[in-house]
Design a protein around this motif. Sequence first.
Motif, PDB file in Angstrom:
ATOM      1  N   ASN A 172      38.872  30.315  47.240  1.00 54.06           N
ATOM      2  CA  ASN A 172      39.341  30.936  46.013  1.00 54.06           C
ATOM      3  C   ASN A 172      40.368  29.911  45.466  1.00 54.06           C
ATOM      4  O   ASN A 172      41.535  30.706  45.221  1.00 54.06           O
ATOM      5  CB  ASN A 172      39.518  32.406  46.361  1.00 54.06           C
ATOM      6  CG  ASN A 172      39.632  33.165  44.901  1.00 54.06           C
ATOM      7  OD1 ASN A 172      38.816  32.649  43.950  1.00 54.06           O
ATOM      8  ND2 ASN A 172      40.162  34.435  44.759  1.00 54.06           N
ATOM      9  N   ARG A 175      42.930  30.992  42.140  1.00 54.46           N
ATOM     10  CA  ARG A 175      42.798  32.446  41.748  1.00 54.46           C
ATOM     11  C   ARG A 175      43.734  33.172  42.731  1.00 54.46           C
ATOM     12  O   ARG A 175      43.572  32.731  43.810  1.00 54.46           O
ATOM     13  CB  ARG A 175      41.596  32.825  41.522  1.00 54.46           C
ATOM     14  CG  ARG A 175      41.073  31.977  40.245  1.00 54.46           C
ATOM     15  CD  ARG A 175      39.309  32.422  40.050  1.00 54.46           C
ATOM     16  NE  ARG A 175      38.706  31.725  38.905  1.00 54.46           N
ATOM     17  CZ  ARG A 175      38.091  30.764  39.195  1.00 54.46           C
ATOM     18  NH1 ARG A 175      37.940  30.119  40.376  1.00 54.46           N
ATOM     19  NH2 ARG A 175      37.424  30.000  38.183  1.00 54.46           N
ATOM     20  N   HIS A 177      42.683  36.724  43.024  1.00 50.40           N
ATOM     21  CA  HIS A 177      41.756  37.818  43.208  1.00 50.40           C
ATOM     22  C   HIS A 177      40.226  37.325  42.897  1.00 50.40           C
ATOM     23  O   HIS A 177      39.980  36.424  42.187  1.00 50.40           O
ATOM     24  CB  HIS A 177      42.068  38.694  41.987  1.00 50.40           C
ATOM     25  CG  HIS A 177      41.555  40.123  42.084  1.00 50.40           C
ATOM     26  ND1 HIS A 177      40.780  40.599  41.335  1.00 50.40           N
ATOM     27  CD2 HIS A 177      41.976  40.844  43.127  1.00 50.40           C
ATOM     28  CE1 HIS A 177      40.455  42.022  41.904  1.00 50.40           C
ATOM     29  NE2 HIS A 177      41.191  42.050  42.944  1.00 50.40           N
ATOM     30  N   ASN A 180      37.363  37.171  38.924  1.00 50.69           N
ATOM     31  CA  ASN A 180      37.290  36.301  38.050  1.00 50.69           C
ATOM     32  C   ASN A 180      36.954  34.991  38.534  1.00 50.69           C
ATOM     33  O   ASN A 180      36.936  33.642  37.992  1.00 50.69           O
ATOM     34  CB  ASN A 180      38.412  36.132  36.970  1.00 50.69           C
ATOM     35  CG  ASN A 180      39.571  35.747  37.531  1.00 50.69           C
ATOM     36  OD1 ASN A 180      39.921  36.089  38.830  1.00 50.69           O
ATOM     37  ND2 ASN A 180      40.681  35.172  36.817  1.00 50.69           N
ATOM     38  N   SER A 181      36.380  34.808  39.794  1.00 52.31           N
ATOM     39  CA  SER A 181      35.957  33.729  40.512  1.00 52.31           C
ATOM     40  C   SER A 181      34.515  33.767  40.630  1.00 52.31           C
ATOM     41  O   SER A 181      33.716  34.094  39.808  1.00 52.31           O
ATOM     42  CB  SER A 181      36.642  33.726  41.909  1.00 52.31           C
ATOM     43  OG  SER A 181      36.630  32.514  42.490  1.00 52.31           O
ATOM     44  N   SER A 228      34.698  41.380  36.641  1.00 58.19           N
ATOM     45  CA  SER A 228      35.510  40.344  35.855  1.00 58.19           C
ATOM     46  C   SER A 228      35.888  41.382  34.639  1.00 58.19           C
ATOM     47  O   SER A 228      36.908  41.108  34.133  1.00 58.19           O
ATOM     48  CB  SER A 228      34.898  39.171  35.296  1.00 58.19           C
ATOM     49  OG  SER A 228      33.909  39.472  34.666  1.00 58.19           O
ATOM     50  N   GLN A 237      43.987  39.893  37.523  1.00 54.57           N
ATOM     51  CA  GLN A 237      43.660  38.341  36.893  1.00 54.57           C
ATOM     52  C   GLN A 237      44.819  37.939  35.913  1.00 54.57           C
ATOM     53  O   GLN A 237      45.328  36.976  36.041  1.00 54.57           O
ATOM     54  CB  GLN A 237      42.641  38.587  35.897  1.00 54.57           C
ATOM     55  CG  GLN A 237      41.157  38.699  36.800  1.00 54.57           C
ATOM     56  CD  GLN A 237      39.942  39.117  35.698  1.00 54.57           C
ATOM     57  OE1 GLN A 237      40.090  39.082  34.618  1.00 54.57           O
ATOM     58  NE2 GLN A 237      38.952  39.954  36.404  1.00 54.57           N
ATOM     59  N   GLY A 240      47.494  36.573  38.353  1.00 57.53           N
ATOM     60  CA  GLY A 240      47.196  35.581  38.730  1.00 57.53           C
ATOM     61  C   GLY A 240      47.604  34.372  37.526  1.00 57.53           C
ATOM     62  O   GLY A 240      48.007  33.165  37.968  1.00 57.53           O
ATOM     63  N   SER A 241      47.256  34.629  36.151  1.00 58.88           N
ATOM     64  CA  SER A 241      47.567  33.891  35.156  1.00 58.88           C
ATOM     65  C   SER A 241      49.047  33.669  34.907  1.00 58.88           C
ATOM     66  O   SER A 241      49.363  32.610  34.715  1.00 58.88           O
ATOM     67  CB  SER A 241      46.706  34.338  33.861  1.00 58.88           C
ATOM     68  OG  SER A 241      47.148  33.943  32.953  1.00 58.88           O
ATOM     69  N   ASN A 261      45.885  35.778  47.881  1.00 64.96           N
ATOM     70  CA  ASN A 261      44.690  36.411  47.678  1.00 64.96           C
ATOM     71  C   ASN A 261      45.049  38.187  47.797  1.00 64.96           C
ATOM     72  O   ASN A 261      45.511  38.515  48.934  1.00 64.96           O
ATOM     73  CB  ASN A 261      43.503  36.382  48.708  1.00 64.96           C
ATOM     74  CG  ASN A 261      42.859  34.968  48.432  1.00 64.96           C
ATOM     75  OD1 ASN A 261      42.005  34.673  47.607  1.00 64.96           O
ATOM     76  ND2 ASN A 261      43.415  33.786  49.269  1.00 64.96           N
TER      77      ASN A 261
END
Length: 359
Positions: A172, A175, A177, A180-181, A228, A237, A240-241, A261
Amino acid sequence: MAEENTSKVCEAHPMTGGDGPNSYAKNSNIQRDAIDAAKELVSKAIAENLQIEVLPSNTFRIADLGCSVGPNTFLAIENILEGVEFKYQRKGLNSQIPEFHVFFNDHTSNDFNMLFKTLPENRRYYSAGVPGSFYGRLFPDASIHLAHSSYALQWLSRVPKSVVDSNSPARNKGRIHYSNSTDDVIRAHETQSTEDMECFLQARAQEIVYGGLMVLTIPGRPDGTPHSDASPNVIFQLLGSSLMDLVRKGVVSEEKVDSFNILTYSTSAQELVAVVERNGYFSIEKMVGLPLPLVHDTILYAQLLTSHLRAGMEGDLKQQFGEEVLDELFDLYRKKCEENASSLDPGKAVNFLVVLRRN
């Protein structure tokens, strides 16, 4: 002696302890709203499904699994006690209402000191703390009459091995999570979630008396909703961004993001039904979606999400990235929540109330 050892090594993700401004105790209104929304349904489920005639003890034992530090666990327990007492009263068994013994369970790293310090003074039950993961055995055979868990079973027991394998297609990278992977990452988390629920149900099947109940509130996603798009997943997400923004600023390293993660999974009703039926020890007496509170003020909603996420994730984030980045990280996160309010639509999420009876 337990016939079967279902214990497993699990990763702990304790909520922020104490009673400070970023603590779980001060920032868990969303979870409290779910307990409030479930109150009447839980009382009805107890009235209709709890088989007090076959309960083998004059002490009624309740376990709250994933209790955290309060105060929400105390509210949930009080609601359950009222429901059980009402059941006895409706049967004309007022003189036979049992004593209550409540077991508060969470990982060993949970702030049990805070929990015990804030136990209600006027409580109508004996209490005990039980440290350990609920994905393994916690209690003797057939010793629990009602098990409860709210906003805990979305946490996985561990990172799927393939997700942290640098040579795996399920790595992963970039990211934090799964949602959105890639399909490989999503499948790895689906498999881990199924395995965890199987362990959870197998352990509870040994611990709960025949005719006893399990009442679970599990945040998830509606059937057919892509991972997602589910708003609980969008929340992570955006975190993560925000971390990747800090990578671009040189504040944190990309390698640390790649190795971090978040272990949550948004299950669907279809997935829940399948794992319960496969286990075979419980019958599904009720499965409904609880109403989700609506917050129409975008700024207020962003602040609410930020404070709640910090209360739940601060410990893990501090360990991975250092305490000095937290204020900047959550300031970025709050702004992203404001900018992406439409993606956080509660209609793309659901809180499942699941009532299971031990066969």
